[in-house]
Write a protein that holds these residues in place. Structure first.
Motif, PDB file in Angstrom:
ATOM      1  N   ALA A 140       7.426 -19.792 -30.570  1.00  0.00           N
ATOM      2  CA  ALA A 140       8.209 -21.045 -30.494  1.00  0.00           C
ATOM      3  C   ALA A 140       7.369 -22.215 -31.024  1.00  0.00           C
ATOM      4  N   ALA A 141       6.107 -22.272 -30.602  1.00  0.00           N
ATOM      5  CA  ALA A 141       5.239 -23.390 -31.013  1.00  0.00           C
ATOM      6  C   ALA A 141       5.010 -23.387 -32.526  1.00  0.00           C
ATOM      7  N   THR A 164      11.200 -13.806 -38.270  1.00  0.00           N
ATOM      8  CA  THR A 164      11.835 -12.533 -37.902  1.00  0.00           C
ATOM      9  C   THR A 164      10.873 -11.367 -38.148  1.00  0.00           C
ATOM     10  N   MET A 165      10.155 -11.424 -39.270  1.00  0.00           N
ATOM     11  CA  MET A 165       9.216 -10.327 -39.578  1.00  0.00           C
ATOM     12  C   MET A 165       8.078 -10.280 -38.562  1.00  0.00           C
ATOM     13  N   SER A 166       7.601 -11.459 -38.149  1.00  0.00           N
ATOM     14  CA  SER A 166       6.541 -11.495 -37.136  1.00  0.00           C
ATOM     15  C   SER A 166       7.036 -10.944 -35.804  1.00  0.00           C
ATOM     16  N   ILE A 167       8.292 -11.255 -35.480  1.00  0.00           N
ATOM     17  CA  ILE A 167       8.858 -10.760 -34.212  1.00  0.00           C
ATOM     18  C   ILE A 167       8.933  -9.223 -34.258  1.00  0.00           C
ATOM     19  N   GLN A 168       9.421  -8.720 -35.405  1.00  0.00           N
ATOM     20  CA  GLN A 168       9.525  -7.256 -35.568  1.00  0.00           C
ATOM     21  C   GLN A 168       8.165  -6.590 -35.391  1.00  0.00           C
ATOM     22  N   LYS A 169       7.162  -7.180 -36.027  1.00  0.00           N
ATOM     23  CA  LYS A 169       5.804  -6.639 -35.964  1.00  0.00           C
ATOM     24  C   LYS A 169       5.312  -6.607 -34.512  1.00  0.00           C
ATOM     25  N   LYS A 210      -1.529 -19.259 -33.228  1.00  0.00           N
ATOM     26  CA  LYS A 210      -1.488 -17.791 -33.103  1.00  0.00           C
ATOM     27  C   LYS A 210      -0.614 -17.159 -34.189  1.00  0.00           C
ATOM     28  N   PHE A 211       0.316 -17.952 -34.729  1.00  0.00           N
ATOM     29  CA  PHE A 211       1.158 -17.466 -35.833  1.00  0.00           C
ATOM     30  C   PHE A 211       1.125 -18.514 -36.940  1.00  0.00           C
ATOM     31  N   THR A 259       6.925 -21.950 -34.835  1.00  0.00           N
ATOM     32  CA  THR A 259       8.197 -22.233 -35.526  1.00  0.00           C
ATOM     33  C   THR A 259       8.476 -23.734 -35.499  1.00  0.00           C
ATOM     34  N   GLN A 260       8.355 -24.317 -34.303  1.00  0.00           N
ATOM     35  CA  GLN A 260       8.641 -25.750 -34.163  1.00  0.00           C
ATOM     36  C   GLN A 260       7.722 -26.576 -35.055  1.00  0.00           C
ATOM     37  N   HIS A 261       6.438 -26.209 -35.092  1.00  0.00           N
ATOM     38  CA  HIS A 261       5.495 -26.987 -35.902  1.00  0.00           C
ATOM     39  C   HIS A 261       5.839 -26.879 -37.396  1.00  0.00           C
ATOM     40  N   THR A 262       6.197 -25.676 -37.835  1.00  0.00           N
ATOM     41  CA  THR A 262       6.505 -25.504 -39.266  1.00  0.00           C
ATOM     42  C   THR A 262       7.774 -26.271 -39.639  1.00  0.00           C
ATOM     43  N   VAL A 263       8.787 -26.217 -38.761  1.00  0.00           N
ATOM     44  CA  VAL A 263      10.019 -26.989 -38.997  1.00  0.00           C
ATOM     45  C   VAL A 263       9.684 -28.486 -39.042  1.00  0.00           C
TER      46      VAL A 263
END
Ligand code: KG4
Ligand code: ZN
Length: 411
Positions: free
Chosen positions: A281-282, A256-261, A231-232, A284-288
């Motif tokens: 969260a999913a 952060t920009m996605s959260i703001q949006k 989804k992101f 972010t975790q996958h990209t990390v």
């Protein structure tokens, strides 16, 4: 993941007292004993260990809850809490071990790297202690200790590859000996745990019923289980740099920009829990995870190309708080399975900061007679201290391109 020798602390007090009265006495007679002290960040830890790696007594005071409330570590608060707790923590470890000060062979303490104010408390305490009890002192490098903790649990032989990922560290190194490391890559900005803590804070996950009393990294792992990472789509960091360094600040910016949006779309104020927290969260975790995995993959290929790893049972050891993330472990397993390495992740208790890992590093040094000081006048702490010989430029120059590898976790 594997059995360990650290059994003396697992029973009740009575049971422990019985074990110690029988076994520890015999061991105390035959084995050299080390007191390890850790205060480099936000844990005050102490442990007494014998030469075989058996933990005779330990104590740990974590400041994490306090720092979570203030939204990060305030060094003066960390210093005060170390000062308030170090005497009790050391005393507890000693009492639990049944060892007297005079029976100790040496005191090992973290002196680098870390927060200056925190390191100072452990060092002052230790120097007073060794002076009072006339003991040799072993200064310890915190990252070396993390890297070698695994050898307390099972006989991993040098050389092996180490990935350290936590709130304060992010590095890849080749461990060739107890004081012989090659640094292959490190973070250029922040550590992955720090990034996840900041994302969790920005998402106000502390308000989430599943996440109120846990670290940001843990919160992200738990929520990610119910999220759809697709989804992101966050751009993977450093795709065009063919080295083993890490960078997480750019990813944090994207999140952060996605959260703001999303906040604008949903018409809610910052600080409100978004409906899509699981998906963020999913993703972010996958990209990390995939960033860490790709850098690790390249480090493995570099070591193979330069013949730096043994052909028999080459091993990747993963440690640090972020190493307890099961999703990251699974993605790393894809890399190690593909490259024929053995993946070792110590149990979470030994991945995070504690006195045990420092005592063990003291034991390793005592056994090899390395870095044992009888005079401590010159000893000081060092907030910044590199790990080993930095060959990151050589790794970059090799510019190894990764073969395609699907980093897809299915379960
Ligand atoms: O090693 P550690 O206890 O302390 C240092 O940073 O030295 O690591 C703490 C870090 C925190 O940033 C925390 O969010 C992260 O490790 N962490 C995790 C998980 N558990 C702890 N990150 C991802 N997934 C986890 N399950
Ligand atoms: Zn640490």
């Amino acid at each position: 993941m594997f059995a360990y020798k650290a059994s003396a602390q697992q029973g009740t007090r009575m049971f422990r007292a019985k074990i110690l009265s029988k076994c520890a006495f015999r061991r105390k007679m035959s084995s050299r004993l080390v007191l390890g002290i850790e205060t480099s960040c936000d844990e005050t830890g102490a442990a007494v260990m014998d030469e075989t790696g058996l933990i005779l007594g330990e104590s740990l005071h974590s400041q994490k809850e306090v720092h979570m409330k203030t939204g990060g570590i305030i060094p003066t608060v960390a210093q005060r809490l170390h000062r308030e707790n170090i005497g009790r923590v050391v005393q507890e470890a000693m009492e639990r071990s049944g060892v007297t000060q005079s029976q100790l062979s040496a005191v090992a303490t973290t002196v680098k790297p870390g927060l200056a104010l925190s390191l100072g408390i452990g060092l002052d305490f230790s120097l007073n202690f060794v002076k009072l009890h006339q003991k040799p002192f072993i200064p310890i490098h915190h990252m070396e200790a993390h890297a070698l903790t695994v050898r307390m649990l099972q006989p991993v032989v040098f050389p092996f590859l180490v990935l350290l990922v936590s709130g304060g560290h992010s590095l890849l190194a080749l461990a060739r000996g107890i004081d012989d490391f090659l640094l292959l890559g490190q973070t250029l900005d922040e550590a992955p745990g720090d990034t996840m803590d900041k994302v969790a804070r920005r998402l106000s996950l502390i308000k989430h019923p599943k996440c109120s009393m846990i670290s940001g990294g843990q919160a992200i792992e738990i929520l990610a289980r119910d999220g759809d990472r697709l989804k992101f789509l966050f751009k993977p960091p450093m795709g065009a740099q063919y080295d083993c360094n890490f960078s997480f600040a750019g990813l944090r910016n994207q999140v952060t920009m996605s959260i703001q949006k999303k906040e604008e779309e949903e018409g809610v104020e910052q600080g409100t829990l978004l409906s899509c927290v699981n998906d963020i969260a999913a993703a972010t975790q996958h990209t990390v995870a995939s960033h860490i995995a790709k850098r690790t993959h390249r480090a493995i290929l570099f070591c193979k190309a330069k013949d730096l790893l043994p052909s028999c049972n080459p091993t990747l050891v993963v440690s640090g708080g972020v190493a307890s993330n099961q999703y990251i472990r699974k993605i790393l397993k894809i890399v190690t399975d593909t490259t024929g390495l053995h993946l070792l992740c110590p149990p979470s208790k030994f991945c995070t900061d504690n006195g045990v890992m420092i005592a063990w590093n003291g034991v390793e040094r005592l056994r090899e007679g390395k870095g044992i000081l009888s005079h401590t006048e010159e000893v000081n702490y060092e907030p910044k201290a590199p790990l080993g010989v930095n060959i990151t430029a050589e790794v970059k120059e090799a510019a190894i391109k990764l073969p395609p590898l699907k980093l897809r976790v299915t379960d």
